[in-house]
Design a protein around this motif. Structure first.
Motif, mmCIF file in Angstrom:
data_model
loop_
_atom_site.group_PDB
_atom_site.id
_atom_site.type_symbol
_atom_site.label_atom_id
_atom_site.label_comp_id
_atom_site.label_asym_id
_atom_site.label_seq_id
_atom_site.Cartn_x
_atom_site.Cartn_y
_atom_site.Cartn_z
ATOM 1 N N PRO A 153 0.983 -1.243 -0.033
ATOM 2 C CA PRO A 153 0.418 -0.144 0.054
ATOM 3 C C PRO A 153 0.663 1.385 -0.192
ATOM 4 C CG PRO A 153 -0.859 -1.331 1.520
ATOM 5 C CD PRO A 153 0.751 -1.828 0.903
ATOM 6 N N TRP A 154 1.940 1.418 0.610
ATOM 7 C CA TRP A 154 2.692 2.160 0.575
ATOM 8 C C TRP A 154 3.500 2.890 -0.435
ATOM 9 C CZ3 TRP A 154 2.513 -1.612 4.012
ATOM 10 C CH2 TRP A 154 3.575 -2.783 3.815
ATOM 11 N N GLY A 155 3.882 1.818 -1.501
ATOM 12 C CA GLY A 155 4.365 1.916 -2.516
ATOM 13 C C GLY A 155 4.586 2.238 -3.528
ATOM 14 N N GLY A 156 3.641 3.240 -3.359
ATOM 15 C CA GLY A 156 3.001 4.156 -4.370
ATOM 16 C C GLY A 156 1.912 3.931 -5.561
ATOM 17 N N PRO A 157 2.349 3.084 -6.783
ATOM 18 C CA PRO A 157 1.455 2.886 -7.459
ATOM 19 C C PRO A 157 -0.055 1.944 -6.532
ATOM 20 C CG PRO A 157 2.624 1.496 -8.140
ATOM 21 C CD PRO A 157 3.314 1.573 -6.464
ATOM 22 N N LEU A 158 0.160 1.565 -5.787
ATOM 23 C CA LEU A 158 -1.850 1.211 -5.356
ATOM 24 C C LEU A 158 -2.253 2.373 -4.972
ATOM 25 C CD1 LEU A 158 -1.005 -2.207 -5.725
ATOM 26 C CD2 LEU A 158 -1.904 -1.898 -3.051
ATOM 27 N N GLY A 159 -1.611 3.343 -3.677
ATOM 28 C CA GLY A 159 -1.844 4.692 -3.487
ATOM 29 C C GLY A 159 -2.561 5.323 -4.380
ATOM 30 N N PHE A 178 -15.821 -6.016 -29.548
ATOM 31 C CA PHE A 178 -15.021 -7.329 -29.020
ATOM 32 C C PHE A 178 -14.108 -7.431 -28.460
ATOM 33 C CE2 PHE A 178 -13.654 -6.734 -33.185
ATOM 34 C CZ PHE A 178 -12.290 -6.649 -33.184
ATOM 35 N N LEU A 179 -13.050 -5.471 -28.936
ATOM 36 C CA LEU A 179 -11.822 -4.994 -27.938
ATOM 37 C C LEU A 179 -12.151 -4.459 -26.716
ATOM 38 C CD1 LEU A 179 -9.760 -3.839 -31.721
ATOM 39 C CD2 LEU A 179 -9.374 -5.994 -29.564
ATOM 40 N N ALA A 180 -12.814 -3.274 -26.453
ATOM 41 C CA ALA A 180 -13.369 -2.928 -25.213
ATOM 42 C C ALA A 180 -13.670 -3.317 -24.580
ATOM 43 C CB ALA A 180 -14.747 -1.317 -25.770
ATOM 44 N N GLN A 181 -14.024 -4.444 -24.195
ATOM 45 C CA GLN A 181 -14.707 -5.177 -23.242
ATOM 46 C C GLN A 181 -13.551 -6.001 -22.988
ATOM 47 O OE1 GLN A 181 -17.566 -8.427 -24.295
ATOM 48 N NE2 GLN A 181 -16.688 -8.100 -26.457
ATOM 49 N N TYR A 182 -12.104 -5.749 -23.240
ATOM 50 C CA TYR A 182 -11.288 -6.824 -22.835
ATOM 51 C C TYR A 182 -9.901 -5.656 -22.981
ATOM 52 C CZ TYR A 182 -13.488 -11.113 -24.179
ATOM 53 O OH TYR A 182 -13.700 -12.180 -24.628
ATOM 54 N N LEU A 183 -10.756 -4.269 -22.885
ATOM 55 C CA LEU A 183 -9.087 -3.271 -22.989
ATOM 56 C C LEU A 183 -8.422 -3.132 -21.859
ATOM 57 C CD1 LEU A 183 -8.277 -0.765 -24.202
ATOM 58 C CD2 LEU A 183 -9.872 0.914 -22.849
ATOM 59 N N HIS A 184 -8.839 -3.511 -20.578
ATOM 60 C CA HIS A 184 -7.954 -3.965 -19.288
ATOM 61 C C HIS A 184 -7.175 -4.837 -19.608
ATOM 62 C CE1 HIS A 184 -10.798 -6.940 -18.388
ATOM 63 N NE2 HIS A 184 -11.157 -7.198 -17.462
ATOM 64 N N TYR A 201 -18.706 -1.482 -19.871
ATOM 65 C CA TYR A 201 -18.821 -3.116 -20.542
ATOM 66 C C TYR A 201 -18.510 -4.473 -19.485
ATOM 67 C CZ TYR A 201 -17.988 -1.926 -25.198
ATOM 68 O OH TYR A 201 -18.390 -1.527 -26.557
ATOM 69 N N GLY A 202 -19.737 -3.219 -17.809
ATOM 70 C CA GLY A 202 -19.976 -4.522 -16.998
ATOM 71 C C GLY A 202 -18.077 -4.875 -16.142
ATOM 72 N N ILE A 203 -16.983 -4.123 -16.791
ATOM 73 C CA ILE A 203 -15.765 -4.723 -16.168
ATOM 74 C C ILE A 203 -15.611 -4.384 -15.011
ATOM 75 C CG2 ILE A 203 -13.440 -4.935 -16.083
ATOM 76 C CD1 ILE A 203 -14.953 -7.073 -18.100
ATOM 77 N N ASP A 204 -15.965 -4.562 -13.640
ATOM 78 C CA ASP A 204 -15.561 -3.788 -12.393
ATOM 79 C C ASP A 204 -14.311 -2.597 -12.447
ATOM 80 O OD1 ASP A 204 -13.997 -5.657 -10.057
ATOM 81 O OD2 ASP A 204 -15.231 -6.610 -11.913
ATOM 82 N N SER A 205 -14.633 -2.247 -11.847
ATOM 83 C CA SER A 205 -12.992 -0.944 -11.077
ATOM 84 C C SER A 205 -12.078 -2.015 -10.712
ATOM 85 C CB SER A 205 -13.529 0.540 -10.936
ATOM 86 O OG SER A 205 -14.731 0.933 -11.129
ATOM 87 N N LEU A 206 -12.381 -3.133 -9.894
ATOM 88 C CA LEU A 206 -11.023 -3.236 -9.472
ATOM 89 C C LEU A 206 -10.575 -4.445 -10.207
ATOM 90 C CD1 LEU A 206 -12.136 -4.306 -5.750
ATOM 91 C CD2 LEU A 206 -10.857 -2.323 -6.313
ATOM 92 N N SER A 207 -11.246 -5.222 -11.532
ATOM 93 C CA SER A 207 -10.258 -6.021 -12.569
ATOM 94 C C SER A 207 -9.770 -5.212 -12.821
ATOM 95 C CB SER A 207 -11.811 -6.738 -13.386
ATOM 96 O OG SER A 207 -11.836 -7.888 -12.413
ATOM 97 N N THR A 208 -9.836 -3.731 -13.537
ATOM 98 C CA THR A 208 -9.566 -2.946 -14.694
ATOM 99 C C THR A 208 -7.979 -2.151 -13.524
ATOM 100 O OG1 THR A 208 -11.369 -1.589 -16.148
ATOM 101 C CG2 THR A 208 -9.216 -0.567 -15.723
ATOM 102 N N ALA A 209 -8.167 -2.505 -12.355
ATOM 103 C CA ALA A 209 -6.979 -1.846 -11.494
ATOM 104 C C ALA A 209 -6.210 -2.526 -11.445
ATOM 105 C CB ALA A 209 -7.109 -1.389 -9.997
ATOM 106 N N TYR A 210 -6.689 -4.373 -11.080
ATOM 107 C CA TYR A 210 -5.211 -5.180 -10.443
ATOM 108 C C TYR A 210 -4.757 -5.663 -12.066
ATOM 109 C CZ TYR A 210 -7.779 -5.795 -6.527
ATOM 110 O OH TYR A 210 -8.609 -5.120 -4.992
#
Length: 437
Positions: free
Chosen positions: A155-161, A328-334, A368-377
């Motif tokens: 958490p204190w590394g930078g990217p997660l913050g 077909f690309l946008a839904q896999y953008l993350h 496209y129904g992809i939750d924010s956490l999935s995109t983040a991870y």
């Protein structure tokens, strides 16, 4: 119109961050304010956007301040030094063991979230050993950089913050699902160390048979970093170790907010190790520069995000992108951005990647129904492994300065190993359900 203004604003911010001609604070404050006025908003709106943006990042800023001070004190007192010295002693003469120990030392050193201190500790301790054994010093940079990057998911590394600031979520909760990825990542780095160690052993034997030697100009390297011995507290090592373990346990349990856990840790560590108020304030002042630098960037990002969210620019960009991108690309953008995360490290700074690119990808994913956490991870795992191969990372230049090596050769030696590790971890994250497709 909002979409066009938003895109131009993000491009300007990214260009400024890449150019290095202004600080991240300047890049993330001036352009969005100008864009807001161009979009027809007033000074009153600016105040509202600022308040909304700051409220979303203040807990992260506080966490950074006290985490950096806490681990800075732990380094001052010499908490990690006995472990590192012991491992160096045990590995002498065995090339494979040296490679394994390199990973372990980098993992321990990176616990403070500072890539600079990790390279300082690792290179100072191990470069003489690599040179003595005839090992390629660029292997040292690869193993330290990859290991440190994986641990940098803390958490204190930078990217997660940065991500927590964008998502307005608790950074510790964001971290919990990534712990298993970190464990797997460290195991993969150890396997890579074993493979590279045996490979290096064969190369050394081959050079020995042909009478060749590795020739690197290390005349500019710093093999012995000066340390202030008066700050060390060898008699209190166990007390400091218990304190550090307790603080980390509290973080992992979620018992207290991260900022509060580190604040309490600092409040205990100071009188434990330094008796006078002057000594205690001296330790705070010594680490305040790094702490406040990161906190100020987070606060500036709060304004930037407050404006882009408050004006509706991010939503407009996402909506228009959805209309342009094939479905077909946008839904896999993350996933696509995650796979390209390490190459993005060569083009975008950490701030540009997480504060400019991530919000846009997140908004498109939500459509496209992809939750924010999935995109983040997906974006964190895909990008973070390449942190210390990027010429945009200041710690890399410190590493090159300490070792006397060259950026181009470091890229040539390390880039594809790190990219392969990144994609492997991303695939594993999808398979175990950390990232949803």
């Amino acid at each position: 119109m909002l979409s066009i203004i938003g895109i131009i604003t993000i491009l300007v911010i990214v260009a400024l961050l890449i150019s290095g001609r202004v600080s991240p604070i300047v890049a993330m404050v001036i352009p969005p304010i100008v864009a807001m006025f161009v979009a027809g908003y007033s000074f009153d709106d600016l105040g509202v956007f600022f308040d909304e943006g700051i409220s979303s990042v203040i807990s992260v800023a506080i966490m950074f301040i006290f985490a950096i001070i806490f681990f800075g004190i732990m380094q001052d007192v010499g908490l990690f030094e006995p472990i590192i010295n012991k491992m160096v002693a045990l590995s002498k003469g065995n090339v494979v063991l040296v490679a394994i120990v390199t990973v372990v030392i980098a993992v321990i050193a990176q616990l403070d979230g500072s890539g600079a201190s990790t390279f300082l500790i690792s290179i100072t301790a191990l470069l003489p050993l690599y040179v003595r054994l005839g090992m390629n010093p660029y292997l040292l940079l690869l193993l330290v950089g990859g290991s440190a990057a994986i641990i940098n998911m803390i958490p204190w590394g930078g990217p997660l913050g940065r991500v927590a600031s964008v998502l307005e979520t608790d950074v510790t909760e964001l971290w919990h699902p990534l712990i298993k990825i970190q464990v797997i990542g460290v195991v993969l780095m150890l396997l890579l160390a074993v493979f590279m160690g045996f490979r290096e052993k064969r190369l050394i034997a081959k050079r020995s048979q042909t009478g060749q030697t590795l020739k690197f100009d290390l005349s500019n390297s710093i093999l012995n970093a000066e340390t202030d011995e008066t700050l060390k507290r060898p008699k209190l090592i166990w007390a400091n170790a218990i304190l550090a373990i307790v603080v980390l346990a509290v973080l992992m349990s979620g018992l207290l907010p991260a900022g509060l856990a580190f604040l309490i840790g600092v409040a205990i560590a100071l009188p434990l190790n330094y008796r006078t108020p002057k000594e205690q304030m001296g330790r705070i002042q010594a680490h305040a520069s790094n702490a406040l630098t990161m906190a100020s960037i987070i606060i500036a990002a709060g304004l930037f995000l407050g404006i882009l969210n408050g004006t509706g620019m991010l939503t407009a960009i996402a909506n228009n992108a959805v209309n342009i991108l094939p479905s077909f690309l946008a839904q896999y953008l993350h996933i696509i951005i995650g796979v390209l995360g390490v190459p993005f490290d060569l083009l975008l700074s950490t701030d540009a990647y997480y504060f400019a690119l991530f919000p846009v990808v997140d908004q498109i994913g939500l459509t496209y129904g992809i939750d924010s956490l999935s995109t983040a991870y997906a974006m964190i795992i895909g990008n973070i492994v390449g942190t210390f191969v990027s010429p945009l990372a200041p710690a890399v230049w410190l590493a090159l300065g300490l070792s006397g090596l060259e950026m181009g050769k470091h890229l040539k030696f390390s880039f594809f190993w790190m990219w392969g590790l990144s994609i492997t971890l991303l695939i594993i994250a999808v398979l175990i359900g950390v990232v949803h497709v």
